[in-house]
Write an enzyme that holds these catalytic residues in place. Structure first.
Site, PDB file in Angstrom:
ATOM      1  N   ASP A 242      52.782  32.092  23.931  1.00 34.04           N
ATOM      2  CA  ASP A 242      51.308  31.824  23.819  1.00 34.04           C
ATOM      3  C   ASP A 242      51.166  30.582  23.544  1.00 34.04           C
ATOM      4  OD1 ASP A 242      52.099  31.445  20.995  1.00 34.04           O
ATOM      5  OD2 ASP A 242      51.178  33.100  20.259  1.00 34.04           O
TER       6      ASP A 242
ATOM      7  N   ASP B 294      48.103  41.956  10.558  1.00 28.77           N
ATOM      8  CA  ASP B 294      47.036  42.865  10.893  1.00 28.77           C
ATOM      9  C   ASP B 294      47.668  43.640  12.352  1.00 28.77           C
ATOM     10  OD1 ASP B 294      47.447  40.642  12.766  1.00 28.77           O
ATOM     11  OD2 ASP B 294      45.358  40.157  13.175  1.00 28.77           O
TER      12      ASP B 294
ATOM     13  N   HIS C  79      49.452  41.997  14.756  1.00 28.67           N
ATOM     14  CA  HIS C  79      49.240  41.376  16.103  1.00 28.67           C
ATOM     15  C   HIS C  79      50.732  40.564  16.273  1.00 28.67           C
ATOM     16  CE1 HIS C  79      48.829  37.448  13.670  1.00 28.67           C
ATOM     17  NE2 HIS C  79      49.387  36.731  14.868  1.00 28.67           N
TER      18      HIS C  79
END
Length: 239
Positions: free
Chosen positions: A66, A129, A131
């Site tokens: 990313d 969360d 991710h």
């Protein structure tokens, strides 16, 4: 799914580094996608020592999965800057072995990796969360390949992007790019590691709960070659 639980952060980091080193020792090209962030800091300390000035690791090629570009600054974005500081620069990895993903080439990322022989291993962290990479809840779906995620994807995305660039509003971009769930699942092996009690609840939920887009990492349960490396705190809700 194989789960390795080590006594503490240092031992967990050593085991994770060992897994990567083991993968590197092959008589062929090895493609690794690796993570930045705080969890791998110690692991990279070990990995720098293990790889620096080792010419026989010239078969190893590295990819980031990313990237958050700086709005005004030229050169690497947030992820590659961190990877460069943590590993590439201190280990003196040649640029020819580093293959950055950025906002200019994300559309060809999946094809490029396929042409390079596919990812032999992808090393992931996990957020509280659920991710991994840039696959936050509400941003991508399980069927997505490498994606462009806009600042309006979720209500708090602008705040997340601002935090990633150190709180500098002048450098906050209005998007980021990430390998999507489908891209990650195409890797031959996935290693995910986590440390601390703050990750314990999501580890239990992601890998022992239902598979749902609301917990992005839950998809990883279905990968045929998944290893999870934890310290005792991160594993504390598995007992």
């Amino acid at each position: 799914m194989k789960i390795i639980i080590e006594e503490n952060y240092e031992k967990m980091s050593r085991v994770t580094a060992n897994i990567l080193i083991g993968k590197m020792h092959q008589q062929k090209r090895v493609n690794l996608a690796i993570t930045a962030g705080s969890t791998p800091v110690k692991m990279y300390e070990y990995l720098v020592t293990d790889t620096k000035n080792k010419a026989y690791f010239d078969n190893v090629h590295y990819y980031n999965f990313d990237e958050i570009p700086f709005k005004q600054r030229r050169g690497y974005g947030v992820t590659m800057t961190n990877l460069n500081n943590l590993f590439f620069k201190p280990a003196e990895i040649p640029e020819s072995q580093i293959h950055p993903l950025d906002e200019n080439n994300y559309k060809t990322q999946d094809k490029r990796i396929e042409q390079d022989g596919g990812l032999d291993l992808i090393l992931l962290g996990i957020g509280s969360d659920g991710h991994y990479c840039g696959n936050l809840p509400g941003t991508t779906k399980f069927e997505d390949l490498t994606s462009h995620v806009r600042e309006d994807a979720t209500e708090n995305m602008k705040d997340i992007l601002l935090s990633e660039v150190g709180g500098d509003e002048h450098e906050r971009p209005n998007f980021y790019v990430t390998m999507g769930p489908k891209s990650v699942m195409q890797a031959k092996e996935i290693v995910l590691f986590a440390t601390g009690k703050k990750k314990a609840a999501i580890i239990q939920r992601a890998f022992f709960g239902p598979i749902t887009n609301e917990v992005p990492a839950s998809l990883l349960q279905t990968h045929p070659n998944l290893t999870i490396v934890l310290d005792q705190d991160a594993a504390s809700e598995l007992y």
